[in-house]
Enzyme design. Structure first.
Site: not given
Length: 679
Positions: A385-387
């Protein structure tokens, strides 16, 4: 008268020999073979025959009695001679056959099978005693033991043979013990000496089984085993060293465990088995038929080489705390699984690697099927995801394609590669700064910046961060994750990768990405083995992996400051990031939240309500010491149990505890407030 005399003479010639010189008794004519005299037994038999009354068969017609008698004698002699010859030849044939059999057997013994028989004979005398090598210990970076070995015994028994001997002894004398009572006594003794582990019933069941060999108990103290065997010689004792894990489940996902014969089964105990096990020693000698060692027969002495001690980069104190926090987060969030990794920001050394529901290697591993036996932090990749937006942030700054304060007009959605991508919340066009794009975790803004970077440079940055390749940390079962080769990208691939979908990584890989930013742009591949110490005390340091320059030091420092926006608070909400609960008062913390939909294996599409929740952060942004990565598998709540889906509270707990443990001074400058949204 003259006529009568000749007539008498002619009559007498038919019955006796002609007159002449009489031979003296015993005299023999020249050339005539002397007939052997009759034996006394033969004469007695003949006289007995003469004395018997004549029967019809004995009466021969006149003039033929003598000739018939002689004929019968000749026939009898011939028959007896033929019988003797037959018996003589048969006896010779039997002797010849026996001699041939003996010669054949002698040939096999002395020629054909000589070597094997000599070896067998020698083997019956030769005895080789094995001297087990002591298994090496596993210790943390401070030499605190995680695993070590003590000498122990296993109690053995041969049910069928012992019971037969007891029954035979009972038949010979009533003074011998009753077999069943003897077995019950043994079971009570074993259970009593071992604190009822196992209990008497379990021991008795083994004693009464039809097996030829059984283990009654393992991991028995040598003194206790000697006492039992002395009282009941039917019980044997076999050396089986006992592996001790003083921390129980502490770092069990890393350390692993051994099987019943002392060899590695899981984790480092398995992958480093050759280093830890050492080499058994042995000595060979001859023993006589009485079981006594033959003096001077000792030979082939090989001294045991004990296993080496393995020194890990782990810190037991940090590992213990992180493992506790991970288990607590699982319980509070309702997640299926939770994992966390702590790295040294400068060296990449693994200080802690924790999972929830970890097994206890000091107990029977085979009975812990409900526990986590593996190490998901290195073996279970997931979509981050956004990591993963740190890749786009680093690339756009490294290539000079934007600045932290540039204001972008970010719409609520974007068309890219034939797909429409939305932000996680509905909004119109928003004036987000580049810092705000990542602080607010805008998918649309991230893709707008990624288009400036382009697929080729973006793919190159992914590889520099170590994605799609194993880290080489030194743990078994490590996964490389998945990054699609650029020549296989479709139109939508570049619309997914920058926002952390369409690729996968392990938690260790994810944490390693942030280590590169914490270490001024230099990625040091993580490692968990620090050194090995040989039995003689010599220490061999594990070579430090080669450094990999990902971005410049200036870019890394800039990105760290941009990621402070994620933990920034704003009562009005305009300048607040997505992970304010990760912040630790008095310290500059930097990090990134992540949420990724999980794939539904039934349709190959994404679930609408099943997520991976991640967080990666740096403590601290102004003086990096630690890098912390966290993953929650589909939690129902935040890691602290509050409403939401965030791992930021768990980062807060771990980072705050580390600051206190190390007495890290407060950041001299909390840092200027960051602008996420232009006003």
């Amino acid at each position: 008268m003259s006529r009568a005399a000749p007539r008498r003479a002619s009559q007498s010639q038919s019955t006796r020999p002609a007159r002449g010189l009489r031979r003296p008794p015993g005299a023999q004519e020249v050339g005539q073979r002397k007939r052997p005299g009759k034996t006394q037994k033969a004469r007695q038999a003949q006289e007995a025959t003469k004395s018997r009354p004549a029967t019809r068969s004995d009466v021969a017609p006149a003039g033929r009695s003598t000739r018939a008698r002689r004929t019968r004698q000749v026939v009898d002699v011939g028959t007896r001679g033929a019988s003797f010859v037959f018996r003589h030849r048969t006896g010779n044939a039997v002797i010849l056959v026996l001699m041939l059999v003996a010669a054949t057997q002698l040939f096999f013994l002395q020629v054909s099978h000589a070597a094997g028989l000599r070896a067998q004979a020698a083997g019956q005398l030769k005895v080789t005693d094995v001297q087990p090598a002591a298994r090496g210990s596993i210790v943390d970076r401070n030499n605190d033991r995680l695993a070590f070995t003590i000498e122990a015994r296993a109690l053995t028994f041969q049910p069928k043979r012992i019971r037969r001997q007891l029954e035979e002894a009972r038949k010979k004398t009533s003074a011998a013990p009753d077999p069943q009572q003897r077995l019950r006594d043994i079971a009570q003794e074993v259970a009593g000496k071992l604190n009822n582990k196992p209990d008497a019933a379990a021991v008795l069941k083994k004693l009464q089984s039809d097996e030829t060999f059984v283990y009654l108990a393992r991991a028995v103290d040598p003194a206790v085993a000697s006492a039992i065997c002395a009282k009941y010689p039917e019980v044997g004792a076999e050396r089986q060293d006992l592996r001790q894990y003083p921390g129980g489940s502490l770092a069990a996902n890393v350390v692993g465990g051994i099987d019943w014969d002392g060899h590695g089964l899981l984790g480092l105990e398995d992958s480093l088995d050759a280093v830890l096990a050492g080499t058994d020693g042995s000595v060979t000698y001859d023993r006589g038929s009485d079981g006594v060692v033959i003096p001077g027969s000792y030979r082939n002495r090989h001294k045991a080489v004990h296993g080496s001690t393995v020194v890990l980069t782990l810190d037991n104190d940090i590992q213990f705390y992180v493992q506790q926090q991970v288990q607590q987060a699982k319980n509070l969030s309702g997640a299926h699984n939770v994992s966390a990794v702590v790295l040294d920001a400068k060296t990449g050394e693994v200080l802690a690697m924790a999972n929830d529901n970890t097994f206890d290697p000091s107990q029977d591993i085979g009975r812990q099927g409900d526990k986590q036996l593996g190490n998901p932090a290195v073996s279970s990749p997931f979509e981050p995801g956004s990591v993963n937006k740190i890749v786009a942030a680093s690339a756009v700054i490294e290539h000079g394609l934007s600045s932290p304060d540039e204001v972008l007009q970010v719409p609520g959605s974007i068309q890219m590669g034939g797909v429409t991508v939305h932000d996680a919340w509905e909004h119109g066009v928003m004036p987000y700064t580049t810092t705000g794009v990542f602080g607010k975790s805008s998918n649309v803004g991230t893709l707008m910046l990624s288009q400036r970077v382009g697929p080729e440079r973006y793919y190159d940055m992914l590889r520099k961060f170590g994605l799609g390749q194993r880290t080489g940390v030194g743990l078994p079962g490590e996964s490389a994750g998945l990054v699609p080769p650029i020549d296989q990208w479709s139109g939508s691939t570049f619309a997914n990768l920058p926002i952390g979908q369409g690729l996968s990584m392990t938690l260790l890989q994810m944490t390693g990405m942030y280590q590169a930013i914490a270490n001024d742009g230099v990625r040091v591949p993580p490692r968990i083995i620090k050194a090995t110490v040989a039995p003689d005390g010599s220490r061999t340091e594990e070579p430090r992996p080669d450094d990999i320059r990902v971005v410049s030091a200036q870019t890394a420092q800039t990105v760290r400051q941009m990621l402070r926006a994620v933990v920034q608070r704003d009562p009005m909400g305009y300048q607040q990031g997505t992970g304010p609960t990760a912040g630790v008062p008095g310290y500059q913390m930097a990090g990134k939240t992540g949420t990724a939909q999980q794939i539904n294996p039934g349709c190959g599409c994404y679930f609408d309500d099943v997520y991976w929740i991640t967080f990666a952060g740096i403590a601290t942004a102004d003086n990096p010491r630690y890098v912390i990565g966290i993953m929650l598998d589909n939690p129902a709540r935040n890691s602290d149990g509050a409403p939401g889906h965030s791992a930021a509270p768990l980062f807060h707990n771990i980072a705050g505890w580390l600051m206190q443990r190390e007495n890290v001074p407060l950041s001299p400058d909390p840092g200027p407030p960051l602008v996420l949204q232009a006003t």
